[in-house]
Design an enzyme around this catalytic site. Structure first.
Site, short mmCIF file in Angstrom:
data_model
loop_
_atom_site.label_atom_id
_atom_site.label_comp_id
_atom_site.label_asym_id
_atom_site.label_seq_id
_atom_site.Cartn_x
_atom_site.Cartn_y
_atom_site.Cartn_z
N ASN A 7 0.87 -1.17 0.00
CA ASN A 7 0.00 0.00 0.00
C ASN A 7 0.91 1.22 0.00
O ASN A 7 1.44 1.62 1.04
CB ASN A 7 -0.89 -0.04 1.25
CG ASN A 7 -1.83 1.15 1.33
OD1 ASN A 7 -1.75 2.07 0.51
ND2 ASN A 7 -2.72 1.13 2.31
N LYS A 14 3.20 0.84 3.19
CA LYS A 14 2.83 -0.22 4.14
C LYS A 14 2.93 -1.53 3.39
O LYS A 14 2.49 -1.60 2.24
CB LYS A 14 1.36 -0.03 4.58
CG LYS A 14 1.23 0.54 5.98
CD LYS A 14 -0.13 1.07 6.25
CE LYS A 14 -1.19 0.11 6.64
NZ LYS A 14 -2.45 0.76 7.01
N ARG A 95 -2.57 -2.01 -3.44
CA ARG A 95 -3.77 -1.20 -3.23
C ARG A 95 -3.68 -0.01 -4.19
O ARG A 95 -2.67 0.71 -4.20
CB ARG A 95 -3.82 -0.70 -1.80
CG ARG A 95 -4.98 0.23 -1.59
CD ARG A 95 -4.96 0.84 -0.22
NE ARG A 95 -6.12 1.69 -0.05
CZ ARG A 95 -6.07 2.90 0.48
NH1 ARG A 95 -4.93 3.42 0.89
NH2 ARG A 95 -7.17 3.61 0.62
N HIS A 184 -12.84 2.85 0.13
CA HIS A 184 -12.85 1.79 1.17
C HIS A 184 -13.52 0.51 0.65
O HIS A 184 -13.98 -0.31 1.44
CB HIS A 184 -13.62 2.22 2.44
CG HIS A 184 -13.01 3.37 3.18
ND1 HIS A 184 -13.76 4.23 3.94
CD2 HIS A 184 -11.74 3.78 3.32
CE1 HIS A 184 -12.99 5.13 4.50
NE2 HIS A 184 -11.74 4.88 4.14
N GLY A 216 -10.64 7.71 8.38
CA GLY A 216 -11.60 7.96 7.29
C GLY A 216 -12.85 7.14 7.60
O GLY A 216 -12.75 6.07 8.18
N ARG A 245 -11.74 15.15 8.15
CA ARG A 245 -12.51 15.53 6.95
C ARG A 245 -13.96 15.81 7.32
O ARG A 245 -14.54 15.10 8.14
CB ARG A 245 -12.46 14.39 5.92
CG ARG A 245 -11.11 14.25 5.27
CD ARG A 245 -11.08 13.06 4.32
NE ARG A 245 -10.27 11.98 4.82
CZ ARG A 245 -10.34 10.73 4.41
NH1 ARG A 245 -11.21 10.39 3.48
NH2 ARG A 245 -9.56 9.80 4.91
N ARG A 288 -10.10 8.15 21.00
CA ARG A 288 -9.71 7.85 22.40
C ARG A 288 -9.49 9.15 23.17
O ARG A 288 -9.91 9.28 24.32
CB ARG A 288 -8.44 6.99 22.42
CG ARG A 288 -8.70 5.58 21.95
CD ARG A 288 -7.44 4.89 21.55
NE ARG A 288 -6.90 5.44 20.30
CZ ARG A 288 -6.03 4.84 19.53
NH1 ARG A 288 -5.56 3.67 19.87
NH2 ARG A 288 -5.60 5.40 18.42
N ILE A 335 -12.60 2.95 14.98
CA ILE A 335 -13.70 3.37 15.86
C ILE A 335 -14.79 2.30 15.87
O ILE A 335 -15.28 1.90 16.93
CB ILE A 335 -14.27 4.73 15.39
CG1 ILE A 335 -13.21 5.83 15.51
CG2 ILE A 335 -15.52 5.11 16.18
CD1 ILE A 335 -13.61 7.19 14.96
N ASN A 338 -13.80 -0.64 18.06
CA ASN A 338 -13.41 -0.43 19.45
C ASN A 338 -14.31 0.46 20.29
O ASN A 338 -14.29 0.38 21.50
CB ASN A 338 -11.99 0.18 19.50
CG ASN A 338 -10.96 -0.77 18.95
OD1 ASN A 338 -10.73 -1.82 19.52
ND2 ASN A 338 -10.36 -0.41 17.83
N GLU A 388 -7.59 -5.16 5.40
CA GLU A 388 -7.45 -4.80 3.98
C GLU A 388 -6.31 -5.55 3.32
O GLU A 388 -6.39 -5.92 2.15
CB GLU A 388 -7.30 -3.30 3.83
CG GLU A 388 -8.63 -2.60 4.12
CD GLU A 388 -8.59 -1.10 3.98
OE1 GLU A 388 -8.60 -0.61 2.85
OE2 GLU A 388 -8.53 -0.41 5.02
P1 AMP Z 1 -8.19 3.34 11.50
O1 AMP Z 1 -8.15 4.46 10.52
O2 AMP Z 1 -9.12 2.24 11.14
O3 AMP Z 1 -6.84 2.86 11.91
O4 AMP Z 1 -8.84 3.96 12.84
C1 AMP Z 1 -8.17 4.96 13.55
C2 AMP Z 1 -9.06 5.54 14.60
O5 AMP Z 1 -9.67 4.53 15.41
C3 AMP Z 1 -8.28 6.38 15.58
O6 AMP Z 1 -8.12 7.67 15.12
C4 AMP Z 1 -9.14 6.34 16.81
O7 AMP Z 1 -9.99 7.45 16.76
C5 AMP Z 1 -9.97 5.10 16.67
N1 AMP Z 1 -9.71 4.13 17.75
C6 AMP Z 1 -8.71 3.24 17.87
N2 AMP Z 1 -8.80 2.56 19.02
C7 AMP Z 1 -9.91 3.03 19.68
C8 AMP Z 1 -10.54 2.73 20.92
N3 AMP Z 1 -10.07 1.80 21.73
N4 AMP Z 1 -11.66 3.44 21.24
C9 AMP Z 1 -12.14 4.38 20.40
N5 AMP Z 1 -11.59 4.70 19.24
C10 AMP Z 1 -10.48 4.05 18.85
#
Ligand code: AMP
Length: 403
Positions: A7, A14, A95, A184, A216, A245, A288, A335, A338, A388
């Site tokens: 990627n 990555k 990707r 996505h 995103g 965004r 978080r 998000i 989690n 992914e």
């Molecule tokens: P991603 O782009 O899928 O890697 O998601 C990144 C976002 O996931 C981060 O900016 C956080 O806002 C959110 N995130 C990761 N871990 C947690 C958690 N334990 N609780 C809430 N949000 C989380």
């Protein structure tokens, strides 16, 4: 077959080396700060023992070629490498962000495919050139090894015209291909496929709403296994509220800003992409941090959370109307996987639409898929981790082995 998944971003690469036999990760790595004074490479190797071997190199990495070469030196080594010889890599999966209207599915890379990815650069001026860098470098490093492009947009090419057209002068579509493409797609398709398996229903009969909430964010309505609408648009700016965004705004705000604030188009574009969303509302883009601030009584953090979850709810409702019958809603990405409160708020008040969350199940943590709806919920709600890289690995293998 061992597949290297790449990627390639504008200043980062990555990568993962996957053994498709058992879908295990052999190596996972990140090259960052390409082109800056000091580059950074973190390589994690999983050599079959229970301990991973982490190597970090801080070194000037002037270009993608240098970054990838450094990574390959760590992966391929007759003594210490996870693989002994480059020849063990059977294929490379890339990707690629924007396939425009040219690609409905992944494809083995040829000169014509490279030309078509280049032709789509105006639609993704930052991403497609970086993806092409990754392809060029991998072709140099692995001559003769099949390379496959997996597009973020491909899964959404089944969206019908009434959902992908903007109500703008028609020539803009005819001449400049201005329309919704969606992104996505690899993630939406992957979690949707996993969901169909969990529902024990053929994918082609599943009606799903997949909710990808990371930095995103996007949501997709899937009817009979095909994407029929998605929230990201011609660019990855439309729709849900994201980390930085804006998602949907009144398009007249651009003119307002230009006329009243003297902002030029680049400044407006940068603001909407980099300084809006959760960050624009409360100064933080990591959920978080936002939850920690809410605990401390930070009202702007609460507002940002509420604006995002309200928008999620609104789109879920819209996609229920699009689909008519919904088998399942799937939450995924940082998000979505989690944030238990985020999932609860994004589905609050949807009981009369058949969505009932089991709060105890929703509060559980699981490494794999987790069902969070009650047994009498007509719509099943799942949390399914996205992957992914594995999705790209599977698509690459599928393209190369299908008859
Ligand atoms: P991603 O782009 O899928 O890697 O998601 C990144 C976002 O996931 C981060 O900016 C956080 O806002 C959110 N995130 C990761 N871990 C947690 C958690 N334990 N609780 C809430 N949000 C989380």
């Amino acid at each position: 077959m061992k597949i290297l998944v790449i990627n390639s971003g504008s200043s980062s690469i990555k990568y993962q080396l996957l053994d498709m036999e058992d879908e295990s990760v052999l190596v996972s790595g990140l090259v960052e700060r390409i082109g800056e004074e000091k580059g950074d490479l973190t390589n994690k190797a999983f050599p079959g023992t229970d301990r991973e071997v982490v190597t970090e190199i801080v070194h000037p990495i002037p270009d993608h070629s240098t970054g990838m070469r450094l990574a390959i030196e760590l992966i391929v080594d007759p003594d210490k490498g996870v693989i002994k010889d480059k020849g063990e890599i059977g294929a490379v999966g890339h990707r690629v962000v924007h396939g425009g209207e040219d690609f409905h599915e992944p494809i083995a890379i040829t000169d014509e495919v490279i030309a078509a990815i280049k032709a789509n650069v105006p639609l993704a001026p930052l991403h497609n050139p970086a993806n092409l860098d990754g392809i060029r470098v991998a072709m140099e490093l692995f001559p003769g090894v099949p390379q496959v492009a997996v597009f973020d947009t491909a899964f959404h090419q089944t969206i019908p015209p009434h959902a992908y057209m903007y109500a703008l002068p028609y020539e803009l579509y005819e001449k400049d291909r201005v329309r919704r493409y969606g992104f996505h797609g690899t993630s939406h398709k992957f979690v949707a496929g996993e969901c169909a398996r969990l529902l024990e229903k053929p994918f082609g009969q599943c009606n799903l709403i997949t909710v990808h909430l990371g930095n995103g964010c996007s949501m997709t309505a899937i009817k009979n296994g095909r994407s029929v609408d998605t929230s990201l648009g011609m660019t990855p700016l439309e729709g849900l509220v994201m980390g930085t965004r804006s998602g949907d705004v009144d398009p007249a705000i651009h003119a307002f800003l230009a006329r009243n604030k003297g902002m030029d188009i680049d400044a407006i574009d940068a603001m909407l992409n980099k300084d809006s969303g959760l960050k624009g509302l409360c100064g933080m883009n990591d959920m978080r941090d936002i939850h920690a601030a809410i605990e401390q009584g930070d009202e702007k953090a609460s507002l940002a959370f509420n604006v995002q979850t309200y928008r999620n709810r609104k789109y879920i409702g819209a996609y229920m109307a699009v689909l008519g019958r919904v088998d399942a809603i799937v939450f995924t990405a940082g998000i979505g996987e989690n944030d238990t409160v985020g999932r609860l708020e994004s589905t609050r008040g949807l009981e009369s639409f058949g969505v009932k969350i089991d709060e105890v199940a929703n509060a559980r943590r699981a490494a794999g898929p987790l069902k969070i709806s009650t047994d009498d919920s007509t719509v099943v709600v799942w949390v399914i981790p996205t992957n992914e890289e594995l999705a790209i690995g599977r698509e690459t293998e599928h393209i190369l082995t299908r008859k």
